[in-house]
Every structure is written in structure tokens, then in C-alpha cells.
Write a protein that holds these residues in place. Sequence first.
Motif, PDB file in Angstrom:
ATOM      1  N   THR B  12       0.925  -1.406   0.536  1.00 33.18           N
ATOM      2  CA  THR B  12      -0.203   0.044   0.449  1.00 33.18           C
ATOM      3  C   THR B  12       0.742   1.102  -0.347  1.00 33.18           C
ATOM      4  O   THR B  12       1.909   1.345   0.647  1.00 33.18           O
ATOM      5  CB  THR B  12      -1.012   0.157   1.218  1.00 33.18           C
ATOM      6  OG1 THR B  12      -1.600  -0.908   1.062  1.00 33.18           O
ATOM      7  CG2 THR B  12      -2.047   1.499   1.778  1.00 33.18           C
ATOM      8  N   VAL B  13       0.777   2.278  -1.054  1.00 28.29           N
ATOM      9  CA  VAL B  13       1.372   3.564  -1.216  1.00 28.29           C
ATOM     10  C   VAL B  13       0.501   4.716  -1.385  1.00 28.29           C
ATOM     11  O   VAL B  13      -0.017   4.549  -1.325  1.00 28.29           O
ATOM     12  CB  VAL B  13       2.240   3.548  -1.909  1.00 28.29           C
ATOM     13  CG1 VAL B  13       3.692   2.367  -1.784  1.00 28.29           C
ATOM     14  CG2 VAL B  13       1.687   3.489  -2.865  1.00 28.29           C
ATOM     15  N   SER B  14       1.070   5.864  -1.075  1.00 27.80           N
ATOM     16  CA  SER B  14      -0.052   6.213  -0.827  1.00 27.80           C
ATOM     17  C   SER B  14       0.201   7.826  -1.823  1.00 27.80           C
ATOM     18  O   SER B  14       1.340   7.177  -2.838  1.00 27.80           O
ATOM     19  CB  SER B  14       0.642   7.708   0.366  1.00 27.80           C
ATOM     20  OG  SER B  14       0.338   7.650   1.371  1.00 27.80           O
ATOM     21  N   SER B  80       6.356   8.392  -8.750  1.00 19.78           N
ATOM     22  CA  SER B  80       5.255   8.438  -8.134  1.00 19.78           C
ATOM     23  C   SER B  80       3.841   8.114  -8.901  1.00 19.78           C
ATOM     24  O   SER B  80       3.718   8.259 -10.044  1.00 19.78           O
ATOM     25  CB  SER B  80       4.836  10.034  -8.565  1.00 19.78           C
ATOM     26  OG  SER B  80       3.497  11.077  -8.033  1.00 19.78           O
ATOM     27  N   VAL B  81       3.295   7.134  -7.881  1.00 21.99           N
ATOM     28  CA  VAL B  81       1.802   6.650  -8.103  1.00 21.99           C
ATOM     29  C   VAL B  81       0.639   7.149  -8.237  1.00 21.99           C
ATOM     30  O   VAL B  81       1.007   8.049  -7.119  1.00 21.99           O
ATOM     31  CB  VAL B  81       1.906   5.016  -6.674  1.00 21.99           C
ATOM     32  CG1 VAL B  81       0.491   4.725  -7.153  1.00 21.99           C
ATOM     33  CG2 VAL B  81       3.562   5.123  -7.340  1.00 21.99           C
ATOM     34  N   ASP B  85      -3.043   3.417 -10.801  1.00 29.60           N
ATOM     35  CA  ASP B  85      -1.327   2.782 -10.961  1.00 29.60           C
ATOM     36  C   ASP B  85      -2.518   1.265 -10.144  1.00 29.60           C
ATOM     37  O   ASP B  85      -1.359   0.186  -9.826  1.00 29.60           O
ATOM     38  CB  ASP B  85      -0.473   2.812 -10.382  1.00 29.60           C
ATOM     39  CG  ASP B  85       0.193   3.681 -11.378  1.00 29.60           C
ATOM     40  OD1 ASP B  85       0.356   4.701 -10.710  1.00 29.60           O
ATOM     41  OD2 ASP B  85       0.134   3.467 -12.248  1.00 29.60           O
ATOM     42  N   ALA B  86      -3.317   1.817  -9.049  1.00 28.10           N
ATOM     43  CA  ALA B  86      -3.542   0.221  -8.480  1.00 28.10           C
ATOM     44  C   ALA B  86      -3.859  -1.340  -9.101  1.00 28.10           C
ATOM     45  O   ALA B  86      -4.949  -1.183  -9.098  1.00 28.10           O
ATOM     46  CB  ALA B  86      -5.319   0.905  -7.239  1.00 28.10           C
ATOM     47  N   ALA B  87      -3.705  -2.112  -8.788  1.00 25.05           N
ATOM     48  CA  ALA B  87      -3.608  -3.614  -9.761  1.00 25.05           C
ATOM     49  C   ALA B  87      -3.401  -4.342  -9.246  1.00 25.05           C
ATOM     50  O   ALA B  87      -2.132  -4.398  -7.808  1.00 25.05           O
ATOM     51  CB  ALA B  87      -3.254  -3.469 -11.335  1.00 25.05           C
ATOM     52  N   LEU B 110      -0.896  -3.993  -5.074  1.00 28.44           N
ATOM     53  CA  LEU B 110      -1.023  -2.639  -4.788  1.00 28.44           C
ATOM     54  C   LEU B 110      -2.406  -1.815  -4.931  1.00 28.44           C
ATOM     55  O   LEU B 110      -3.359  -1.833  -5.408  1.00 28.44           O
ATOM     56  CB  LEU B 110      -0.090  -2.002  -6.606  1.00 28.44           C
ATOM     57  CG  LEU B 110       0.231  -0.377  -5.765  1.00 28.44           C
ATOM     58  CD1 LEU B 110       0.902   0.087  -5.155  1.00 28.44           C
ATOM     59  CD2 LEU B 110       0.611   0.371  -7.134  1.00 28.44           C
ATOM     60  N   THR B 111      -2.470  -1.348  -3.743  1.00 22.79           N
ATOM     61  CA  THR B 111      -3.564  -0.475  -2.816  1.00 22.79           C
ATOM     62  C   THR B 111      -2.366   0.884  -3.332  1.00 22.79           C
ATOM     63  O   THR B 111      -1.737   1.102  -3.140  1.00 22.79           O
ATOM     64  CB  THR B 111      -3.918  -1.174  -1.884  1.00 22.79           C
ATOM     65  OG1 THR B 111      -4.305  -2.319  -1.994  1.00 22.79           O
ATOM     66  CG2 THR B 111      -4.863  -0.114  -1.755  1.00 22.79           C
ATOM     67  N   VAL B 112      -3.768   1.864  -3.592  1.00 25.83           N
ATOM     68  CA  VAL B 112      -3.206   3.557  -3.589  1.00 25.83           C
ATOM     69  C   VAL B 112      -4.377   3.914  -2.402  1.00 25.83           C
ATOM     70  O   VAL B 112      -5.783   4.191  -2.808  1.00 25.83           O
ATOM     71  CB  VAL B 112      -3.241   3.975  -4.933  1.00 25.83           C
ATOM     72  CG1 VAL B 112      -3.024   5.555  -4.837  1.00 25.83           C
ATOM     73  CG2 VAL B 112      -2.251   3.180  -6.150  1.00 25.83           C
ATOM     74  N   LYS B 113      -3.836   4.800  -1.490  1.00 22.42           N
ATOM     75  CA  LYS B 113      -4.217   5.350  -0.347  1.00 22.42           C
ATOM     76  C   LYS B 113      -3.901   6.833  -0.863  1.00 22.42           C
ATOM     77  O   LYS B 113      -3.212   7.450  -1.557  1.00 22.42           O
ATOM     78  CB  LYS B 113      -3.429   5.398   0.394  1.00 22.42           C
ATOM     79  CG  LYS B 113      -3.457   3.958   1.191  1.00 22.42           C
ATOM     80  CD  LYS B 113      -3.487   4.286   2.777  1.00 22.42           C
ATOM     81  CE  LYS B 113      -1.726   4.878   2.860  1.00 22.42           C
ATOM     82  NZ  LYS B 113      -1.786   5.036   4.901  1.00 22.42           N
ATOM     83  N   PRO B 114      -5.361   7.506  -0.893  1.00 23.06           N
ATOM     84  CA  PRO B 114      -5.573   8.793  -2.202  1.00 23.06           C
ATOM     85  C   PRO B 114      -4.929   9.758  -0.950  1.00 23.06           C
ATOM     86  O   PRO B 114      -5.014   9.816   0.674  1.00 23.06           O
ATOM     87  CB  PRO B 114      -7.161   9.434  -1.743  1.00 23.06           C
ATOM     88  CG  PRO B 114      -7.718   7.990  -0.632  1.00 23.06           C
ATOM     89  CD  PRO B 114      -6.467   6.738  -0.724  1.00 23.06           C
TER      90      PRO B 114
END
Lengths: 113, 114
Positions: B12-14, B80-81, B85-87, B110-114
Amino acid sequence: GAGVSQSPRYKVAKRGQDVALRCDPISGHVSLFWYQQALGQGPEFLTYFQNEAQLDKSGLPSDRFFAERPEGSVSTLKIQRTQQEDSAVYLCASSLMRFQPQHFGDGTRLSIL
Amino acid sequence: AQSVTQPDIHITVSEGASLELRCNYSYGATPYLFWYVQSPGQGLQLLLKYFSGDTLVQGIKGFEAEFKRSQSSFNLRKPSVHWSDAAEYFCAVGPHTNAGKSTFGDGTTLTVKP
């Protein structure tokens, strides 16, 4: 241009039935691959064609699985006497030549009840 | 035998943060290496590939990967995500010289946090 097309997108069958999954590769692509993708895992290689010749079928899990590509374009993956463990997404990929990157279809999700 | 290990099952990334996805491989000769991305219900899309030459390869959507022979690694990076890109991301090696088959890792979600 058109990508790799697979049909049907979803298939539900009862245990013991035979199923046939179709793959239309990109026109002119020599190489064609079939993969099995179980839930939460990466694709597992099943078989590989170069034109109409099946050069590697070492990944086929049993003799119930059979693949063909008679005219070197469309391919069919057939599973006889389906079992519950056959439930998976079946992906087809094609490439211009053997060592070129593979282009994948969206897969057929097979569910065996 | 060839094999691929993706040590991180889930990352998980922001949004806007940098990203690195790890991939280690085992292969008897010079490998052909690939990174693919898969969105739910879809097939795999090629992000980038390494065949030979420059060990830093650029791909689509701002991704890059570096081949390090000494570490048997082919890590994927993005500076820079974006939320899109969450997949699920798959590293692959191959095709095998004689068999024409690719070996895939089990993927990193990959989870992308807002």
C-alpha cells in the motif's frame, strides 16, 4: 488493431462435462500460449504453439486437457470430464515470434460446479 | 528450472509517493524478464521487458525496472504513483530457450491510498 480475443468470457459447467475454450490471436502472430490462472496466483503455463505445431505441452495437468491450432491461427483448449479443480481463469497469449513479448486476452473464467 | 519470486504479496502506498516492487528470479542463462499489470477481470498488459543491453529499462505509464544480474533481481519502480496504478503486478522470466514458456511470480497487489 484488434487484440487477442477469448470466448466465452465466462463458462459454468457441471462436473463431468466437457468444455471448449476459444482463442483468436492477433493476426500474423506465430506463437500462441495457453495459461491457467488460479485465484490469487500468477499464470501457469499450459501449452505453446508455433503456427499449427504444438511444440510444448508439458504444462497440461492431465490427459483430460487437449489443445489444438489446426490452421495456425485460432486455437481451442478442450477439457474433458471436468473436475472442480479445473476452475480457474484460462488465459491465451500470442506473440509475433517466440521470444517477443506476449499479448494477452482477457481470459475465460471457468467455474465447475 | 526457472522460477520467479515476488516477496511482497500486498503493498500500500499513498498517491504521489514512490513505488518499488521486488522481483527475484532463478534462471540458468541470460534471462528474458518482463513486468505485467493486471486489472480485475482483465488480461495482462506488458509494462516493460528486458532482453539485453542497458540494464535500466523504461516502460509504459512511467514505470522503469533495473536488471541486476549479481542480485538476480528485476525490481519495478515508479517515482510518483497515481490512483489508477492500483492493480496486480506480475514479474515473469522466459520464455524458456527450448520450451517457449514463461514462468510468472504469484504477483503483488498494489493499493493506492488517496
